[in-house]
Design an enzyme around this catalytic site. Structure first.
Site, PDB file in Angstrom:
ATOM      1  N   LYS A   8       0.827  -1.133  -0.192  1.00 37.92           N
ATOM      2  CA  LYS A   8       0.438  -0.074  -0.030  1.00 37.92           C
ATOM      3  C   LYS A   8       0.871   1.255  -0.099  1.00 37.92           C
ATOM      4  O   LYS A   8       0.586   1.871  -0.975  1.00 37.92           O
ATOM      5  CB  LYS A   8      -1.199   0.163   1.406  1.00 37.92           C
ATOM      6  CG  LYS A   8      -0.399   0.238   2.352  1.00 37.92           C
ATOM      7  CD  LYS A   8      -1.674  -0.135   3.815  1.00 37.92           C
ATOM      8  CE  LYS A   8      -0.837  -0.305   5.119  1.00 37.92           C
ATOM      9  NZ  LYS A   8       0.487  -0.273   5.181  1.00 37.92           N
ATOM     10  N   ARG A  83      -7.171   2.765  10.578  1.00 33.26           N
ATOM     11  CA  ARG A  83      -6.425   1.470  10.452  1.00 33.26           C
ATOM     12  C   ARG A  83      -7.485   0.789  12.279  1.00 33.26           C
ATOM     13  O   ARG A  83      -7.570   0.294  12.128  1.00 33.26           O
ATOM     14  CB  ARG A  83      -4.787   1.181  11.769  1.00 33.26           C
ATOM     15  CG  ARG A  83      -4.222   1.030  10.569  1.00 33.26           C
ATOM     16  CD  ARG A  83      -2.695   0.588  11.529  1.00 33.26           C
ATOM     17  NE  ARG A  83      -1.777  -0.141  10.418  1.00 33.26           N
ATOM     18  CZ  ARG A  83      -0.934   0.245  10.260  1.00 33.26           C
ATOM     19  NH1 ARG A  83      -0.369   1.285   9.375  1.00 33.26           N
ATOM     20  NH2 ARG A  83       0.301  -0.388   9.149  1.00 33.26           N
ATOM     21  N   ARG A 122      11.906  -7.880   3.461  1.00 34.15           N
ATOM     22  CA  ARG A 122      11.134  -5.816   3.213  1.00 34.15           C
ATOM     23  C   ARG A 122      12.404  -4.897   3.895  1.00 34.15           C
ATOM     24  O   ARG A 122      14.014  -5.091   4.378  1.00 34.15           O
ATOM     25  CB  ARG A 122      10.305  -5.399   4.513  1.00 34.15           C
ATOM     26  CG  ARG A 122       9.895  -4.537   3.994  1.00 34.15           C
ATOM     27  CD  ARG A 122       8.878  -4.194   5.045  1.00 34.15           C
ATOM     28  NE  ARG A 122       8.052  -2.761   5.144  1.00 34.15           N
ATOM     29  CZ  ARG A 122       6.980  -2.614   5.197  1.00 34.15           C
ATOM     30  NH1 ARG A 122       6.054  -2.880   4.624  1.00 34.15           N
ATOM     31  NH2 ARG A 122       6.541  -1.324   5.403  1.00 34.15           N
ATOM     32  N   ARG A 157      14.191  -1.919  10.369  1.00 29.28           N
ATOM     33  CA  ARG A 157      12.769  -2.047  10.355  1.00 29.28           C
ATOM     34  C   ARG A 157      12.896  -3.134  11.683  1.00 29.28           C
ATOM     35  O   ARG A 157      13.320  -4.035  11.801  1.00 29.28           O
ATOM     36  CB  ARG A 157      11.176  -2.010   9.610  1.00 29.28           C
ATOM     37  CG  ARG A 157      11.146  -0.929   9.123  1.00 29.28           C
ATOM     38  CD  ARG A 157      10.375  -0.574   8.165  1.00 29.28           C
ATOM     39  NE  ARG A 157       8.941  -1.715   8.819  1.00 29.28           N
ATOM     40  CZ  ARG A 157       7.897  -0.341   8.516  1.00 29.28           C
ATOM     41  NH1 ARG A 157       7.772  -0.332   7.432  1.00 29.28           N
ATOM     42  NH2 ARG A 157       6.641  -1.265   9.057  1.00 29.28           N
ATOM     43  N   ARG A 168       2.123  -8.770  13.328  1.00 30.38           N
ATOM     44  CA  ARG A 168       1.146  -7.278  13.098  1.00 30.38           C
ATOM     45  C   ARG A 168      -0.342  -8.478  12.280  1.00 30.38           C
ATOM     46  O   ARG A 168      -1.170  -7.067  11.704  1.00 30.38           O
ATOM     47  CB  ARG A 168       2.673  -6.707  12.037  1.00 30.38           C
ATOM     48  CG  ARG A 168       3.029  -6.086  12.635  1.00 30.38           C
ATOM     49  CD  ARG A 168       4.531  -5.151  11.837  1.00 30.38           C
ATOM     50  NE  ARG A 168       3.519  -4.333  11.004  1.00 30.38           N
ATOM     51  CZ  ARG A 168       5.121  -4.227  10.002  1.00 30.38           C
ATOM     52  NH1 ARG A 168       5.653  -4.914   9.676  1.00 30.38           N
ATOM     53  NH2 ARG A 168       4.503  -3.619   9.577  1.00 30.38           N
TER      54      ARG A 168
HETATM   55  P1  AMP Z   1       2.964   0.856   8.251  1.00 32.95           P
HETATM   56  O1  AMP Z   1       4.375   1.408   8.053  1.00 32.95           O
HETATM   57  O2  AMP Z   1       1.556   1.264   7.498  1.00 32.95           O
HETATM   58  O3  AMP Z   1       3.114  -0.994   8.078  1.00 32.95           O
HETATM   59  O4  AMP Z   1       3.548   1.087   9.792  1.00 32.95           O
HETATM   60  C1  AMP Z   1       3.916   1.060  10.946  1.00 32.95           C
HETATM   61  C2  AMP Z   1       3.853   0.511  12.525  1.00 32.95           C
HETATM   62  O5  AMP Z   1       3.174   1.935  12.448  1.00 32.95           O
HETATM   63  C3  AMP Z   1       2.289  -0.404  12.993  1.00 32.95           C
HETATM   64  O6  AMP Z   1       2.688  -1.735  12.786  1.00 32.95           O
HETATM   65  C4  AMP Z   1       1.724   0.894  14.115  1.00 32.95           C
HETATM   66  O7  AMP Z   1       2.881   0.273  15.097  1.00 32.95           O
HETATM   67  C5  AMP Z   1       2.346   1.848  13.412  1.00 32.95           C
HETATM   68  N1  AMP Z   1       1.321   2.829  12.967  1.00 32.95           N
HETATM   69  C6  AMP Z   1       1.168   2.898  11.461  1.00 32.95           C
HETATM   70  N2  AMP Z   1      -0.511   3.811  11.371  1.00 32.95           N
HETATM   71  C7  AMP Z   1      -0.855   3.219  12.432  1.00 32.95           C
HETATM   72  C8  AMP Z   1      -2.196   3.749  13.050  1.00 32.95           C
HETATM   73  N3  AMP Z   1      -3.376   4.439  11.831  1.00 32.95           N
HETATM   74  N4  AMP Z   1      -2.638   3.358  13.903  1.00 32.95           N
HETATM   75  C9  AMP Z   1      -1.590   3.040  15.051  1.00 32.95           C
HETATM   76  N5  AMP Z   1      -0.652   2.617  15.218  1.00 32.95           N
HETATM   77  C10 AMP Z   1      -0.698   2.873  13.540  1.00 32.95           C
END
Ligand code: AMP
Length: 210
Positions: A8, A83, A122, A157, A168
């Site tokens: 995404k 989310r 990744r 990461r 996750r």
């Molecule tokens: P992403 O890069 O979108 O995969 O996000 C990495 C991590 O950031 C997630 O696993 C959450 O711990 C945190 N995170 C990102 N977006 C949100 C959100 N909208 N609500 C809560 N935690 C978030």
């Protein structure tokens, strides 16, 4: 929207490049805060490292702040937000305050086995946060970002160890699938297969929102 590893972030980036919209990626914002050493970054890291979501109030406050910095009328691609159902409700309020609304909710679908393969390998550019998969889509030159020439590291990461990856995915199923259902009931959801070449997925996505 889409589970971790669905691409995404990559597709959101391509969409904004083509449309001039602003990509508001909460994961990137948290990582930015972390890199800048802010207290928000430290707080977010304690959740991100375990595969859990950052609390809604913290996340919504950060999104509100970011929206406040954008020019009125700026189109936005939300990436990784909302989310949870409370975040979706909060987003309705934030948009209503600005006289705006959601045009569509794009859900990128990828089978679980493929996600597990992608997530394990990744890699992220430390400069521009472009995401690669060392197995599915490596940078053209190893360790060098295609877009900005920044350093691409496969261990960038802490949330990509196998146990955390499974956590996750589970958190996505428990907390974010209900958000998809919530938008489905409002008739906003466009589902796109996230399997195949990146360019093909982009074409499907553009066709879905055209
Ligand atoms: P992403 O890069 O979108 O995969 O996000 C990495 C991590 O950031 C997630 O696993 C959450 O711990 C945190 N995170 C990102 N977006 C949100 C959100 N909208 N609500 C809560 N935690 C978030």
């Amino acid at each position: 929207m889409g589970p971790p590893g669905s691409g995404k972030g990559t597709q959101a980036r391509l969409l904004v490049e083509r449309t001039g919209a602003y990509q508001l990626a909460t994961g990137d914002l948290f990582r930015h805060h972390l890199g800048a050493g802010t207290s928000l970054g430290t707080l977010a890291k304690s959740y991100m490292d375990t595969g859990a979501y950052v609390p809604d109030d913290v996340t919504v406050r950060m999104v509100r702040e970011k929206l406040g910095e954008l020019p009125a009328g700026q189109r936005v691609v939300f990436d990784g937000f909302p989310r949870t159902v409370p975040q979706a409700d909060a987003l309705d309020g934030l948009l209503a305050e600005r006289g705006r609304s959601l045009a569509a909710v794009i859900v990128i679908e990828v089978p679980r086995d493929e996600l597990l393969g992608r997530l394990g390998a990744r890699a992220t550019c430390a400069s521009c946060q472009a995401v690669y998969s060392l197995t599915v889509r490596p940078p053209r030159v190893a360790g060098v970002c295609d877009r900005c020439g920044g350093p691409v590291s496969g261990t960038a990461r802490a949330d990509e160890s196998p146990d955390i990856v499974r956590k996750r995915l589970a958190v996505y199923g428990e907390q974010t699938k209900p958000v998809v259902d919530h938008y489905e009931r409002r008739g906003l959801v466009k589902r796109v297969s996230g399997v195949g070449e990146i360019e093909d997925i982009t074409r499907r996505l553009e066709a879905a929102v055209a």
